[in-house]
Design a protein around this motif. Structure first.
Motif: not given
Ligand SMILES: [Zn+2]
Length: 247
Positions: A108-112, A152-157, A159-161, A219-221
């Motif tokens: 799921s992280g790779l799809h994110l 990209v790192t910030a955008a991932c964080a 979308e997880v949140a 995404t939180k998981a």
């Protein structure tokens, strides 16, 4: 066509990605090839996600499963020297939860990641591979944009949140491509020509891809995604090495 079936085996993990234990009957037992069950939740590998590990329990005996081979049937690969249940045996199957859950978070992280890179840079994935909690993903990026890694790192964080729901569904091939023209997010179309039903993994509001793997429910998981390294592999592509951490 029943898309949840491979040869003689009903693939339970496609319908319920949280399933870790189930009852099954042995349909084939061969010292060279391994075991075929009528029902299995062992993910057999594919789409960059490696096969599950686990165990079969029968009459006080344990057979460890260390892999799956895909032929016309799904052959479970037993650990060396473990006893094989004979044809007709009722077994209790169990997927090793720690490995599978780590692989679901990673997948799921790779799809994110690919969803964000596509959304923000319009760039396609050219390849990838994963192990539990670590992965690499190649992108078609001749020039690395300024601040790419931090952005990209910030955008991932973010979308997880946002805890976006991750859902799977199946659609007939023609309808799937009519509704989602961008369904194939890789640079080459890897879907077999004879595939009639397309399984779709959707991260709500972010990414929709044709995919056969297993995923967490939101995404939180996933936890946190860290980009460890960006390598220039030439020919216009960059390899991102990432790991998945607890949030
Ligand atoms: Zn995938």
């Amino acid at each position: 066509m029943d898309s949840d079936r491979h040869g003689r085996t009903l693939r339970l993990e496609l319908g319920d990605q949280t399933l870790r234990g189930w009852q099954a009957v042995v349909l084939a037992s061969d010292p060279e090839q391994g075991l075929v069950l009528d029902r299995s939740a062992f993910y057999p590998g594919g789409g960059g996600q490696p096969p599950d590990h686990g165990v079969l329990l029968w009459g006080g005996v344990q057979t460890r499963v260390v892999g799956v081979r895909k032929t016309d049937d799904l052959w479970l690969v037993p650990a060396d020297d473990d006893p094989l249940p004979p044809v007709g045996t009722q077994v209790r199957g169990g997927v090793e939860d720690e490995r599978r859950t780590a692989l679901m978070r990673t997948h799921s992280g790779l799809h994110l990641l690919s969803g964000i890179v596509f959304r923000d840079y319009g760039t396609l994935v050219t390849g990838g591979n994963m192990e539990p909690l670590q992965a690499r993903m190649d992108f078609n990026l001749p020039v690395l944009p300024d601040g790419f890694r931090d952005a990209v790192t910030a955008a991932c964080a973010v979308e997880v949140a946002a805890d976006r729901a991750i859902t799977t569904s199946t659609l007939p091939r023609e309808r799937a491509f009519a509704e989602y023209p961008d369904l194939i997010r890789t640079a080459t179309n890897l879907l077999p020509d004879d595939l009639e039903v397309v399984r779709i993994v959707d991260i709500a509001g972010l990414d929709t891809q044709a995919d056969a793997g297993t995923h967490v429910a939101s995404t939180k998981a996933i936890g946190a995604l860290e980009i460890l390294k960006i390598e220039n592999k030439g020919k216009g592509f960059r390899r991102l090495r990432v790991r998945i951490l607890e949030n």
